[in-house]
Write an enzyme that holds these catalytic residues in place. Sequence first.
Site, PDB file in Angstrom:
ATOM      1  N   GLY A  15       0.812  -1.214   0.000  1.00 40.88           N
ATOM      2  CA  GLY A  15       0.000   0.000   0.000  1.00 40.88           C
ATOM      3  C   GLY A  15       0.842   1.259   0.000  1.00 40.88           C
ATOM      4  N   ILE A 119      -5.081  -7.264  -5.019  1.00 39.14           N
ATOM      5  CA  ILE A 119      -3.739  -7.843  -4.928  1.00 39.14           C
ATOM      6  C   ILE A 119      -3.660  -8.879  -3.800  1.00 39.14           C
ATOM      7  CG2 ILE A 119      -1.285  -7.289  -4.508  1.00 39.14           C
ATOM      8  CD1 ILE A 119      -1.641  -4.673  -5.899  1.00 39.14           C
ATOM      9  N   ASN A 121      -3.829 -12.047  -1.498  1.00 33.21           N
ATOM     10  CA  ASN A 121      -3.754 -13.491  -1.756  1.00 33.21           C
ATOM     11  C   ASN A 121      -4.656 -14.301  -0.824  1.00 33.21           C
ATOM     12  OD1 ASN A 121      -1.939 -13.880  -3.946  1.00 33.21           O
ATOM     13  ND2 ASN A 121      -0.245 -13.233  -2.637  1.00 33.21           N
ATOM     14  N   ARG A 152       8.344 -11.302 -13.490  1.00 30.69           N
ATOM     15  CA  ARG A 152       9.355 -12.215 -12.943  1.00 30.69           C
ATOM     16  C   ARG A 152       9.936 -13.094 -14.046  1.00 30.69           C
ATOM     17  NH1 ARG A 152       5.722 -13.416  -7.501  1.00 30.69           N
ATOM     18  NH2 ARG A 152       6.674 -11.754  -6.233  1.00 30.69           N
ATOM     19  N   HIS A 176      -2.676 -17.546  -9.797  1.00 31.64           N
ATOM     20  CA  HIS A 176      -1.486 -16.916  -9.212  1.00 31.64           C
ATOM     21  C   HIS A 176      -0.981 -17.820  -8.098  1.00 31.64           C
ATOM     22  CE1 HIS A 176       1.291 -13.811  -8.170  1.00 31.64           C
ATOM     23  NE2 HIS A 176       0.747 -13.542  -7.004  1.00 31.64           N
TER      24      HIS A 176
END
Length: 320
Positions: A15, A119, A121, A152, A176
């Site tokens: 954040g 975002i 998880n 990545r 993801h």
Amino acid sequence: MGRKKIALIGAGNIGGTLALLAAQKELGDVVLFDVVEGVPQGKALDLSQVGPIAGFDAKISGSNDYADIAGADVIIVTAGVARKPGMSRDDLLGINLKVMKAVGEGIKANAPDAFVICITNPLDAMVWALREFSGLPHSKVVGMAGVLDSARFSHFIADEFDVSVKDVNTFVLGGHGDTMVPVVRYSTVNGIPVPDLVKMGLSSQDKIDAIVKRTRGGGGEIVALLGTGSAFYAPAASGIAMAEAYLGDQKRILPCAAYVDGQYGVDGLYVGVPVMIGAGGVEKIVEIELDDADKAGLQVSVDAVKELLEACKKLDPSLA
């Protein structure tokens, strides 16, 4: 016309980094929200004092009240518990599902017209739950996954071939997590497919396979190295790229966790696919041709996401 408004739900490492990047890019004024009193206010004050040095005029404020996100153009959600060493993304499910319920209700009541990027998880389950709790159109709620996973993958490919990351384009499908599908044949170095570069003798299939494996475990590798906490610079940069695409109507093709309804043989869930992001949110799902191996990999990923959704429904019957 006034500045755009960016609301960031969760004032942790991601954040705070999101707030800095959004301000530096002058995407709009930033509201940093968190349930912990003092934290968003303190970070907002610190970040605001970067303005005179970095030369941005964006206003950054901190709040513990969902009313302050009212009228936000973009909301990026990072609230929830981060992964710890030995913890899978799925272990987070029970804790973060409750967080998504509170966040979804806050968005529904205060910013129902926003474009929402999740975002938190385990991503594919949390973005689905957030959409369910908020009631926003599927096109206006999307998960940040593939942009990070592809970054990545691109980093590792650029290292392997010793080329600029600017010349590398890679592509990751699916959930993801450990079942993601880095699609090697759609990954290129300045337009040259990676498999062709292998045929030229510039790398080996074993090395590319190792890069694919490392990409799948990219988040876990960072968690293990840090000891406490998880990645936050690259996840934040990924979220900002998605926000920029929406705010600037850029029509960018980005791999994101989007709601899939028939494409790729998948119905009614969020999973990582290439999408076009513009002023309408997720404007199009781009359906590329997959070979049998990639199709099988995507199906494994989809099945893993389905299991998470069933677990969510058991934890919160209102989602059933």
